[in-house]
Design an enzyme around this catalytic site. Structure first.
Site, short mmCIF file in Angstrom:
data_model
loop_
_atom_site.label_atom_id
_atom_site.label_comp_id
_atom_site.label_asym_id
_atom_site.label_seq_id
_atom_site.Cartn_x
_atom_site.Cartn_y
_atom_site.Cartn_z
N GLU A 245 50.13 39.97 53.09
CA GLU A 245 49.58 40.05 54.44
C GLU A 245 48.21 40.72 54.45
O GLU A 245 47.39 40.45 55.33
CB GLU A 245 50.54 40.82 55.36
CG GLU A 245 51.79 40.06 55.73
CD GLU A 245 51.52 38.91 56.69
OE1 GLU A 245 50.55 38.99 57.46
OE2 GLU A 245 52.26 37.92 56.65
N GLU B 159 43.08 27.98 61.69
CA GLU B 159 43.42 28.90 60.59
C GLU B 159 44.04 28.12 59.45
O GLU B 159 44.88 27.25 59.67
CB GLU B 159 44.46 29.95 61.02
CG GLU B 159 43.98 31.14 61.77
CD GLU B 159 45.13 32.12 62.03
OE1 GLU B 159 46.02 32.25 61.16
OE2 GLU B 159 45.14 32.74 63.10
#
Length: 429
Positions: free
Chosen positions: A322, A264
Site C-alpha cells: 500500500e 488509476e
C-alpha cells in the site's frame, strides 16, 4: 542560382517536417498521466513537484481534491488537471446549485487547463448508500456552474466493481443492482460528452491467480494469450481486456460514443511476503500506451491513463504494498525508471522485484492459486480502499492493428531522412 533555390526549398521542407515531427512527438505523450496521492507526511514542496513533472513526458495530473499550491506552481506548464471532488463534498453540491457555484469559483483554476472534474471517487461502491442518489444532482449542478464556453468535462470515477460480468471481455455488463444510480449518470455522460472514468488494476488479478502465465499476462510480457470465444479476439494482457469489458458494458447501454479514461492503474514495486511487487508493469504500460495500438475491440485508439502514483504514501495503513506504489520517493529520486523522462524510451521489461517472468508457454503450476478457464477472475481493491471488489478481464496488443498517429510518426522520420540526404548531396552553385 537554381541549385541554391532548390537547397533553400529543401531546407524549408526539412524545417517544416522536423517541426511537425517534434509536434507529433510532444503531443503523443499527452495521454499519459499520474495520480497525486496525499496520504503522507513527507511530500515535497509544490514547486519541487511541479519541476519534477515538467522534467518528464507526463501530460496530465489527477488530484483527488483541490491542491491550490500545486496548481499555482504548475501555472504556465502544459500539464492539465483532472480535478477531484471529495466524496464528502458531494452532498452539499447535490443539495445546492449555489454551493456548486461556490465550489467551482473557489477551486477550478484559470491558470492551468482542467480537462475534467471527477465528482467523487468510486462513490457507487463506497459502502455509503446515501451517496448514490446524490451523484447525478451534484454532477448537474457542477456542470451548470462552469463558466460559459468551458471545455472542462464533468464525470465521476468508478471501480471495476461496477461490472457484474467481464469474463470474457465481450460479456462486459454493469451490475444491475447499480442501475438506479448508474444509468442516469451514463445518460449524463452521453448527453454532455463526459468520459467514463474507471480504475482497473491487473495487480489484483494476479493476487487471486498466482500462476506464472497469469503474471506474464498481467505484466504485458510474453504469454500464450487468451481467446474471447464469443468475439474471436485474442488477448495478450490484462489491461486491454479490462478496458474492453468496460467498453462492452458501455456499448450495451447505448454509450458507444462515450470515451473511457483510466483514472488509476499501477503496481507496487515491493510488498510483504506473499505479495508480488513488480517494476515491469508500469514501464510496459507506458510502452503499450505509446504504441497507440489500442485494444482488440477499439484498435488504434489511445486512452488517457493515469498511473498510480507519483509518490509513495507513507501514512497508508495495511501491507507494505500500500505504501509502495510511488514512481518517486519524497526526496524526488525515482524508485525505478519507466521511461517517463523527456525523450526517453520505456525501459527493459525484465526489471522486477519479488516475481519471476513467465516463459512464453508457461504451464500452470499446482498449488499457486485458482485455475480459471480463460480470463482471470480478480478480487481486490484500489490502493487504500479496504472494500473487496470483484474484477475480471484481460488484454491484447494486436500485431496487425496500425496506429494512424504512430504511422504518421514513422513516415515523418522517413521523409526527414530522405530530404536530409538530398539536401546534403544537392549542388551548391
Amino acid at each position: 542560382m537554381a541549385g541554391r533555390r532548390w537547397r533553400l526549398d529543401a531546407a524549408m521542407i526539412l524545417g517544416l517536417l522536423h517541426g511537425a515531427f517534434l509536434f507529433q512527438l510532444a503531443t503523443s505523450q499527452s495521454f499519459i498521466g499520474v495520480n497525486y496521492g496525499t496520504i503522507a507526511d513527507n511530500l515535497p514542496p509544490a514547486a519541487s513537484t511541479a519541476s519534477l513533472l515538467t522534467s518528464t513526458s507526463i501530460g496530465k495530473l489527477r488530484l483527488y481534491e483541490p491542491q491550490p499550491d500545486l496548481v499555482a506552481a504548475l501555472a504556465g506548464s502544459n500539464i492539465s488537471i483532472l480535478l477531484g471532488v471529495p466524496n464528502s463534498d458531494v452532498p452539499s453540491l447535490a443539495a445546492s446549485p449555489a454551493a456548486a457555484a461556490s465550489w467551482a469559483a473557489a477551486n477550478i483554476p484559470t491558470t492551468v487547463s482542467v480537462s475534467a472534474i471527477s465528482v467523487g471517487n468510486e462513490l457507487l461502491n463506497s459502502g455509503d448508500p446515501t451517496l448514490g442518489p446524490q451523484l447525478l444532482p451534484a454532477m448537474q449542478n457542477l456542470l451548470a456552474a462552469l463558466p460559459a464556453g468551458s471545455t472542462t468535462k464533468v464525470s465521476t470515477v468508478h471501480s471495476m466493481a461496477v461490472l457484474a460480468s467481464s469474463d470474457p471481455p465481450s460479456s462486459g455488463a454493469f451490475h444491475p443492482d447499480l442501475a438506479g444510480g448508474l444509468d442516469p449518470v451514463l445518460d449524463f455522460l452521453r448527453q454532455n460528452g463526459g468520459p467514463f472514468m474507471v480504475n482497473p488494476y491487473p495487480y489484483f488479478a494476479y493476487a487471486s491467480d498466482t500462476r506464472d502465465e497469469t503474471l506474464a499476462f498481467c505484466l504485458f510480457q510474453p504469454n500464450p494469450g487468451r481467446v474471447d470465444a464469443a468475439s474471436g479476439l485474442t488477448y495478450m494482457n490484462m489491461f486491454d481486456a479490462q478496458l474492453d469489458a468496460v467498453r462492452a458494458a458501455l456499448d450495451g447501454k447505448g454509450c458507444a460514443g462515450v470515451d473511457i479514461v483510466v483514472a488509476e492503474t499501477g503496481w507496487p514495486y515491493k510488498g510483504d511476503a506473499g505479495e508480488a511487487g513488480a517494476r515491469a508493469y508500469n514501464g510496459n504500460l507506458v510502452a503499450h500506451l505509446r504504441s497507440q495500438v489500442g485494444t482488440p475491440r477499439t484498435p488504434g485508439k489511445s486512452v488517457d491513463t493515469y498511473i498510480f502514483a507519483l509518490y509513495d504514501e507513507d501514512l497508508k495503513p495495511g501491507p507494505v504494498s500500500e505504501r509502495s506504489f510511488g514512481l518517486y520517493q519524497a526526496d524526488l529520486t525515482a524508485n525505478y525508471d519507466i521511461g517517463l523522462a523527456k525523450g526517453s524510451a520505456a525501459p527493459s521489461t525484465s526489471g522486477q522485484i519479488g516475481v519471476t517472468a513467465a516463459p512464453a508457454q508457461g504451464a500452470p503450476q499446482g498449488g499457486r492459486g485458482i485455475t480459471p478457464a480463460g480470463f482471470c477472475v480478480t478480487t481486490g481493491s484500489v490502493p487504500g480502499n479496504t472494500q473487496p471488489q470483484q474484477q475480471s478481464s484481460s488484454c491484447y496488443v494486436p500485431g496487425t492493428a496500425a496506429s494512424p498517429r504512430a504511422d504518421a510518426g514513422v513516415l515523418l522520420l522517413v521523409l526527414f531522412g530522405v530530404l536530409l540526404g538530398l539536401a546534403m548531396v544537392a549542388p551548391s552553385r
